[in-house]
Design an enzyme around this catalytic site. Structure first.
Site: not given
Ligand code: XUL
Ligand code: CO
Length: 437
Positions: A102, A105, A310
């Protein structure tokens, strides 16, 4: 630029499948051919900057635990550049070919967009040099439209036009820098493009605003000659309670409704699929059917836990099912497997970044080999084909081409007393699948 952030780690070695070496690739061999294509080109592995470099592993109940000796915690530009050096050292030592980020980031948000853009440009120049020196490539870029307080009620779907305008300008810049870095794609993930209560929300207007926003992005992409693929990443909730891009079906309906379908593919994330009440292979199959399977955010969740954990995808059964779908779709062109995954809070040492990615890469290498073997074996595909064999008839052809009528079918059905139904043999098929895992 020279970096020694991970002095205790060498380039991760290729080791024997039965080796007891804690850090080594047991299955991933970038140059090995599977179905005539190298594993490297099948997978197009990416590491994401937000988790690998910027996630301190804090959680709602505890402070960050990650040790990042290369990072002084400040947002000055020197620290940003040093962090980038460490990241490219990581990519090189971990044999990962791609990365994702991003805008916020890699460079900090300043008080005005003009100042943020100026700092972003300095860091992007450094990324360009690092990319040139190492051969590591940008899989996709994106803009962070969810962290700053201005986005608390959404970005493209904010009730405030000033916020929409800022988000549009931020996305313009993020597409520009993605283009400058030779990115293969650009992702739209609408974390806050949704709502918490309808008592304060005009859903019709918000969805229309989102569509206008995406149309402007498509037009801007065309105007600068950016050839990367635009991706939408579905997720049903978190941080919003209801997100407009909740799953593949919702995204497809939205894109069709607003004439955007030709310009987008989907980026499917495993844990987002499970939050939507689907399996990831369901989401991949839905994309494949519509010809929109673009890229994958590879991670996994804890099935019985309702949030986006995640985790790294380390289960070969999961990766086999995913690779079956990806191979069936013809593989990636501009997308890839991006580890949108973070280490557990307890795995706080720098070397855990390597263990996590290597475990994920090996799991996908196993999944790829298993999927290719299942396809070569052919029993599962043959079973599916036979199951639909009755459609290979003249009547089937007429129905599938849209030529049949209800009256015609009634004539055939009215006096029939037997229907040749067959067992779905799910357990037998699971058993076959497991021969290969
Ligand atoms: C959030 C997510 C993000 C996107 C990119 O759950 O997956 O990190 O991948 O904005
Ligand atoms: Co993601």
């Amino acid at each position: 630029m020279p970096s020694d952030a991970f002095p205790e780690i060498d380039i991760v070695p290729f080791v024997d499948r039965t080796s007891k070496e804690p850090l080594g690739f047991r299955h991933y061999r970038p140059d090995e051919l599977v179905e005539g294509k190298s594993m490297r080109d099948h997978m197009r592995f990416a590491s994401c900057y937000w988790h690998t470099m910027r996630n301190g592993l804090g959680d709602p109940f505890g402070t960050p635990t990650a040790r990042m000796p290369w990072d002084d915690g400040s947002d000055n530009i020197d620290n940003c550049l040093r962090r980038a050096d460490a990241f490219f050292e990581f990519l090189r030592k971990c044999r990962i070919d791609f990365y994702c980020f991003h805008d916020r980031d890699i460079a900090p948000e300043r008080s005005t967009l003009a100042e943020s853009n100026a700092d972003l440009d300095r860091v992007v120049d450094h990324f360009a040099a690092l990319s040139q020196a190492t051969g590591k490539k940008l899989l996709w870029g994106t803009a962070c439209l969810f962290a700053h307080p201005r986005y608390l009620s959404g970005a493209a779907t904010s009730p405030r036009i000033e916020v929409f305008t800022h988000a549009a300008a931020q996305v313009k810049k993020a597409i520009e820098v993605t283009h400058r870095l030779g990115g293969d794609g650009y992702v739209f993930w609408g974390g806050r493009e949704g709502y918490t209560t309808l008592l304060n929300t005009d859903m019709k207007r918000e969805r229309e605003h989102l569509a206008h926003f995406l149309h402007m992005a498509v037009e801007f992409k065309r105007s600068i000659g950016f050839k990367g693929q635009f991706f939408i990443e579905p997720k049903p909730r978190e941080p919003s309670v209801h997100q407009y891009d909740s799953d593949t079906a919702a995204c497809l309906a939205f894109l069709r409704e607003f004439g955007l379908l030709p310009h987008f593919k989907l980026n499917i994330e495993t844990n987002h699929a499970t939050l939507a009440g689907h399996t990831v292979e369901h989401e991949l199959a839905a994309c494949r059917a519509a010809g929109v399977l673009g890229s994958v955010d590879a991670n996994s969740g804890t099935e019985h836990c309702g949030w986006d954990t995640d985790e790294f995808p380390t289960d070969p059964r999961l990766t086999t099912k995913m690779m079956l779908e990806i191979l069936a779709a013809g593989g990636f062109t501009q997308g890839g497997l991006n580890f949108d995954a973070k280490r557990r809070r307890e795995s706080f040492e720098p070397s855990d970044l390597f263990h996590a990615h290597v475990a994920g890469m090996d799991a996908f290498a196993r999944g790829l080999k298993a999927a290719a073997a299942i396809r070569a074996d052919g029993r599962i595909a043959d079973f599916v084909q036979r199951r639909y064999a009755s459609w290979n008839s003249e009547l089937g052809r007429r129905i599938e081409s849209g030529d049949a009528t209800l009256e015609e079918l009634e004539k055939i059905a009215l006096h029939r007393i037997d229907w040749p139904i067959e067992s779905g043999r799910q357990e037998m098929l699971e058993h076959i699948l497991h021969e290969f895992i």
